[in-house]
Design a protein around this motif. Sequence first.
Motif, PDB file in Angstrom:
ATOM      1  N   UNK A 114       0.801  -1.242   0.000  1.00  0.00           N
ATOM      2  CA  UNK A 114       0.000   0.000   0.000  1.00  0.00           C
ATOM      3  C   UNK A 114       0.824   1.278   0.000  1.00  0.00           C
ATOM      4  N   UNK A 115       2.128   1.135  -0.197  1.00  0.00           N
ATOM      5  CA  UNK A 115       2.969   2.325  -0.269  1.00  0.00           C
ATOM      6  C   UNK A 115       3.205   3.015   1.060  1.00  0.00           C
ATOM      7  N   UNK A 116       2.888   2.340   2.166  1.00  0.00           N
ATOM      8  CA  UNK A 116       3.190   2.880   3.492  1.00  0.00           C
ATOM      9  C   UNK A 116       1.998   3.420   4.256  1.00  0.00           C
ATOM     10  N   UNK A 117       0.782   3.217   3.741  1.00  0.00           N
ATOM     11  CA  UNK A 117      -0.404   3.731   4.434  1.00  0.00           C
ATOM     12  C   UNK A 117      -0.600   3.026   5.773  1.00  0.00           C
ATOM     13  N   UNK A 164      -7.339   6.124   3.048  1.00  0.00           N
ATOM     14  CA  UNK A 164      -7.483   4.705   3.373  1.00  0.00           C
ATOM     15  C   UNK A 164      -8.264   3.978   2.288  1.00  0.00           C
ATOM     16  N   UNK A 165      -9.343   4.600   1.804  1.00  0.00           N
ATOM     17  CA  UNK A 165     -10.183   3.963   0.787  1.00  0.00           C
ATOM     18  C   UNK A 165      -9.433   3.770  -0.526  1.00  0.00           C
ATOM     19  N   UNK A 166      -8.551   4.717  -0.849  1.00  0.00           N
ATOM     20  CA  UNK A 166      -7.823   4.640  -2.119  1.00  0.00           C
ATOM     21  C   UNK A 166      -6.590   3.745  -2.037  1.00  0.00           C
ATOM     22  N   UNK A 167      -6.261   3.267  -0.863  1.00  0.00           N
ATOM     23  CA  UNK A 167      -5.078   2.412  -0.689  1.00  0.00           C
ATOM     24  C   UNK A 167      -5.486   0.945  -0.643  1.00  0.00           C
ATOM     25  N   UNK A 176      -2.491  -5.207   5.425  1.00  0.00           N
ATOM     26  CA  UNK A 176      -2.601  -5.776   6.769  1.00  0.00           C
ATOM     27  C   UNK A 176      -2.495  -7.295   6.720  1.00  0.00           C
ATOM     28  N   UNK A 177      -3.162  -7.911   5.752  1.00  0.00           N
ATOM     29  CA  UNK A 177      -3.105  -9.368   5.602  1.00  0.00           C
ATOM     30  C   UNK A 177      -1.697  -9.825   5.243  1.00  0.00           C
ATOM     31  N   UNK A 178      -1.049  -9.065   4.359  1.00  0.00           N
ATOM     32  CA  UNK A 178       0.314  -9.416   3.958  1.00  0.00           C
ATOM     33  C   UNK A 178       1.272  -9.296   5.143  1.00  0.00           C
ATOM     34  N   UNK A 179       1.102  -8.227   5.929  1.00  0.00           N
ATOM     35  CA  UNK A 179       1.929  -8.025   7.116  1.00  0.00           C
ATOM     36  C   UNK A 179       1.740  -9.172   8.105  1.00  0.00           C
TER      37      UNK A 179
END
Length: 267
Positions: free
Chosen positions: A115-118, A134-137, A143-146
């Motif tokens: 997400x580029x750091x959001x 948040x909506x555009x990210x 979060x799932x990847x983290x």
Amino acid sequence: MEKLPAKTGWIWIKEGFALFRKQPAEISTLFLAYMFLMLALNIVPLLGQVLPLVLVPVFAMSFMQACVNIEQGKRVYPNLLLIGFRSPALKNLLTLGALYLVAAVIALAASTLIDGGVFWTAVTGQAALDAKDIQQSNMSLAMLFSAAVYVPAAMAFWYAAPLIMWQKMGVMKAVFYSFFAVSREMKAFTVYGLAWAAIGVVLPAIISVLIAVLVGNQAVTLMILLPLSIALTVVMYCSFYPTYTHIFGKPGADLPPQEAQETPTQE
């Protein structure tokens, strides 16, 4: 050691509930004291964001020892929060806590690839985020990847603290044993995780919807869900103990003094 059947994951949860039922007020008071202390630590500038995570293994042993006390019919008191600080293993527990911090930072940093750091910005509080950002990210995917990146670390840390304190293992040896113990019992842990997702997330959601439909009062919903959430969290903490004993056996504290001395420990 034979592999445990998948249903053992549910047995761990049942044993967690059984431990909680024996001293619900005492173990809940211990948990609330822990939460109050964490909130107090957050007031400390800079260190307040780091210390709670570094101290997780130290405080985790408070709840593990509380479960030992409950099994032995001993009363659980809030001063158990200090048991890790009085242990000769404190230095190793703090080292383990530092590894917790490093693993968490790596997992959060990995989310920036999505997400580029959001998500990183939201967690670290470096800047305010509005709903549009948040909506555009891809924050949900980040979060799932983290979480996925953190899974191997979680496996390595799951048993590390009790192995350090009860089995007298070094940090790296405890991390190694923990990772492969969890890997070996993955079926049981899968059932354990899915069951807790149903009990801790789906069940409260259903209850909140039912209360909203029947009562339609947010204050009533909060009054019911807050103590329920606290109780379920405490039960989850209690269930950590049987996940340990089913694989590594009861800690030496459960043995008579002479027998405990004769039980070999792992360096």
